[in-house]
Design a protein around this motif. Structure first.
Motif, PDB file in Angstrom:
ATOM      1  N   LYS A  34     -20.565 -14.218 -20.367  1.00 54.96           N
ATOM      2  CA  LYS A  34     -19.237 -15.176 -20.636  1.00 54.96           C
ATOM      3  C   LYS A  34     -19.000 -15.415 -22.315  1.00 54.96           C
ATOM      4  CE  LYS A  34     -17.642 -18.692 -17.767  1.00 54.96           C
ATOM      5  NZ  LYS A  34     -16.512 -17.582 -17.138  1.00 54.96           N
ATOM      6  N   ASP A  35     -20.082 -15.719 -22.596  1.00 54.63           N
ATOM      7  CA  ASP A  35     -20.209 -15.837 -24.318  1.00 54.63           C
ATOM      8  C   ASP A  35     -19.624 -14.662 -24.956  1.00 54.63           C
ATOM      9  OD1 ASP A  35     -20.986 -18.555 -24.089  1.00 54.63           O
ATOM     10  OD2 ASP A  35     -23.210 -18.186 -24.600  1.00 54.63           O
ATOM     11  N   TYR A  36     -20.236 -13.627 -24.625  1.00 54.47           N
ATOM     12  CA  TYR A  36     -19.858 -12.272 -25.167  1.00 54.47           C
ATOM     13  C   TYR A  36     -18.350 -12.020 -24.798  1.00 54.47           C
ATOM     14  CZ  TYR A  36     -19.511  -7.142 -25.431  1.00 54.47           C
ATOM     15  OH  TYR A  36     -19.000  -5.881 -25.859  1.00 54.47           O
ATOM     16  N   VAL A  37     -18.070 -11.956 -23.540  1.00 52.07           N
ATOM     17  CA  VAL A  37     -16.586 -11.613 -23.290  1.00 52.07           C
ATOM     18  C   VAL A  37     -15.542 -12.786 -23.897  1.00 52.07           C
ATOM     19  CG1 VAL A  37     -15.045 -11.685 -21.326  1.00 52.07           C
ATOM     20  CG2 VAL A  37     -17.087 -10.705 -20.986  1.00 52.07           C
ATOM     21  N   GLU A  38     -15.900 -14.015 -23.947  1.00 52.86           N
ATOM     22  CA  GLU A  38     -15.024 -14.867 -24.784  1.00 52.86           C
ATOM     23  C   GLU A  38     -14.795 -14.470 -26.217  1.00 52.86           C
ATOM     24  OE1 GLU A  38     -16.470 -18.813 -24.081  1.00 52.86           O
ATOM     25  OE2 GLU A  38     -15.601 -18.681 -21.869  1.00 52.86           O
ATOM     26  N   ALA A  39     -15.945 -14.313 -26.953  1.00 54.69           N
ATOM     27  CA  ALA A  39     -15.865 -13.760 -28.112  1.00 54.69           C
ATOM     28  C   ALA A  39     -15.173 -12.143 -28.463  1.00 54.69           C
ATOM     29  CB  ALA A  39     -17.307 -13.346 -28.817  1.00 54.69           C
ATOM     30  N   THR A  40     -15.311 -11.408 -27.641  1.00 58.44           N
ATOM     31  CA  THR A  40     -14.678 -10.058 -27.565  1.00 58.44           C
ATOM     32  C   THR A  40     -13.276 -10.182 -27.166  1.00 58.44           C
ATOM     33  OG1 THR A  40     -15.089  -9.393 -25.366  1.00 58.44           O
ATOM     34  CG2 THR A  40     -16.662  -8.661 -27.153  1.00 58.44           C
ATOM     35  N   MET A  41     -12.784 -11.238 -26.451  1.00 57.39           N
ATOM     36  CA  MET A  41     -11.477 -11.406 -26.028  1.00 57.39           C
ATOM     37  C   MET A  41     -10.477 -11.941 -27.203  1.00 57.39           C
ATOM     38  SD  MET A  41     -10.765  -9.693 -23.030  1.00 57.39           S
ATOM     39  CE  MET A  41      -9.094 -10.553 -22.846  1.00 57.39           C
ATOM     40  N   LYS A  42     -11.370 -12.887 -28.063  1.00 66.01           N
ATOM     41  CA  LYS A  42     -10.749 -13.338 -29.296  1.00 66.01           C
ATOM     42  C   LYS A  42     -10.253 -12.403 -30.216  1.00 66.01           C
ATOM     43  CE  LYS A  42     -12.961 -17.978 -28.725  1.00 66.01           C
ATOM     44  NZ  LYS A  42     -13.928 -18.669 -29.129  1.00 66.01           N
ATOM     45  N   ASP A 113     -25.700 -11.087 -29.076  1.00 63.75           N
ATOM     46  CA  ASP A 113     -26.249 -11.276 -30.578  1.00 63.75           C
ATOM     47  C   ASP A 113     -25.872 -10.194 -31.480  1.00 63.75           C
ATOM     48  OD1 ASP A 113     -27.335 -13.617 -29.443  1.00 63.75           O
ATOM     49  OD2 ASP A 113     -29.572 -12.702 -29.546  1.00 63.75           O
ATOM     50  N   PHE A 114     -25.709  -8.929 -30.850  1.00 65.25           N
ATOM     51  CA  PHE A 114     -25.105  -7.864 -31.846  1.00 65.25           C
ATOM     52  C   PHE A 114     -23.860  -8.198 -32.132  1.00 65.25           C
ATOM     53  CE2 PHE A 114     -22.964  -3.749 -31.816  1.00 65.25           C
ATOM     54  CZ  PHE A 114     -23.665  -3.185 -32.975  1.00 65.25           C
ATOM     55  N   TYR A 115     -23.045  -8.470 -31.180  1.00 66.00           N
ATOM     56  CA  TYR A 115     -21.564  -8.656 -31.345  1.00 66.00           C
ATOM     57  C   TYR A 115     -21.394  -9.912 -32.417  1.00 66.00           C
ATOM     58  CZ  TYR A 115     -16.656  -8.774 -30.689  1.00 66.00           C
ATOM     59  OH  TYR A 115     -15.426  -9.038 -31.163  1.00 66.00           O
ATOM     60  N   MET A 116     -22.152 -10.831 -32.196  1.00 63.06           N
ATOM     61  CA  MET A 116     -21.981 -11.930 -32.951  1.00 63.06           C
ATOM     62  C   MET A 116     -22.581 -11.679 -34.380  1.00 63.06           C
ATOM     63  SD  MET A 116     -20.637 -14.041 -31.157  1.00 63.06           S
ATOM     64  CE  MET A 116     -20.267 -15.115 -29.687  1.00 63.06           C
ATOM     65  N   SER A 117     -23.188 -10.580 -34.670  1.00 63.67           N
ATOM     66  CA  SER A 117     -23.403 -10.241 -36.083  1.00 63.67           C
ATOM     67  C   SER A 117     -22.314  -9.876 -36.750  1.00 63.67           C
ATOM     68  CB  SER A 117     -25.063  -9.452 -36.085  1.00 63.67           C
ATOM     69  OG  SER A 117     -24.456  -8.346 -35.749  1.00 63.67           O
ATOM     70  N   GLU A 118     -22.618  -9.869 -38.150  1.00 63.06           N
ATOM     71  CA  GLU A 118     -21.604  -9.363 -39.061  1.00 63.06           C
ATOM     72  C   GLU A 118     -21.259  -7.955 -38.591  1.00 63.06           C
ATOM     73  OE1 GLU A 118     -20.850  -8.414 -43.928  1.00 63.06           O
ATOM     74  OE2 GLU A 118     -22.621  -9.624 -43.123  1.00 63.06           O
ATOM     75  N   HIS A 119     -22.389  -7.207 -38.943  1.00 60.00           N
ATOM     76  CA  HIS A 119     -22.184  -5.734 -38.412  1.00 60.00           C
ATOM     77  C   HIS A 119     -21.789  -5.230 -37.158  1.00 60.00           C
ATOM     78  CE1 HIS A 119     -23.129  -5.176 -42.786  1.00 60.00           C
ATOM     79  NE2 HIS A 119     -24.707  -5.625 -42.630  1.00 60.00           N
ATOM     80  N   GLY A 120     -22.468  -6.049 -36.304  1.00 60.56           N
ATOM     81  CA  GLY A 120     -22.120  -5.671 -34.873  1.00 60.56           C
ATOM     82  C   GLY A 120     -20.737  -5.796 -34.492  1.00 60.56           C
TER      83      GLY A 120
END
Length: 163
Positions: A34-42, A113-120
């Protein structure tokens, strides 16, 4: 006999604990997903995603000498947007449950964590562009392959006595 009764009792007592543990483990996976999906949807531009669905159709029509006016293209864009924005958004928001069923907690954590990183995040934001560039190439491969594949598909799917 006492051993069998003791083993059966131990097994019966362990099953609810295992079920609870599995439920808790799934709950943890869903939370990370859910954390990942919410971040990607933003970060997601759903209209850009939808545009990638109808643009190849417009290009194909133009290639077949059926060009469309800017007004027609605008109407198609509006139609796709009105019909697909809500259902596709809902599909995307349901990814967390599916991901939790397909991936381990470690995999989900690594993905988040990859998605939340700058390069990810930068890489993942570019993936729709990659798909957009590849889509015409994939279509070209399919257009070239289908005339060869269709007779083979027919041979597979049509019973021998029906030919």
């Amino acid at each position: 006999m006492r051993f069998l009764i003791a083993a059966a009792t131990a097994l019966c007592l362990a099953l609810p604990a295992y079920a609870e543990t599995e439920a808790e483990a799934r709950e943890a996976r869903v939370a990370v997903a859910k954390d990942y999906v919410e971040a990607t949807m933003k970060d997601m531009d759903i209209q850009d995603f939808i545009r990638q669905l109808w643009t190849p159709m417009i290009q194909q029509m133009a290639n077949n000498r059926q060009p469309m006016s800017p007004e027609q293209i605008s109407q198609i864009e509006t139609l796709f947007s009105q019909e697909l924005t809500e259902p596709l958004t809902n599909v995307m928001l349901q990814q967390d449950e599916i991901m939790a069923d397909l991936m381990t907690l470690e995999e989900l954590t690594a993905l988040r964590d990859f998605y939340m990183s700058e390069h990810g995040r930068a890489v993942m934001r570019k993936m729709p562009q990659l798909a957009q560039v590849q889509q015409p190439m994939i279509s070209a491969v399919l257009q070239k392959a289908m005339p060869v594949m269709m007779p083979k598909i027919e041979a597979i799917t049509v019973p021998a006595d029906a030919k």
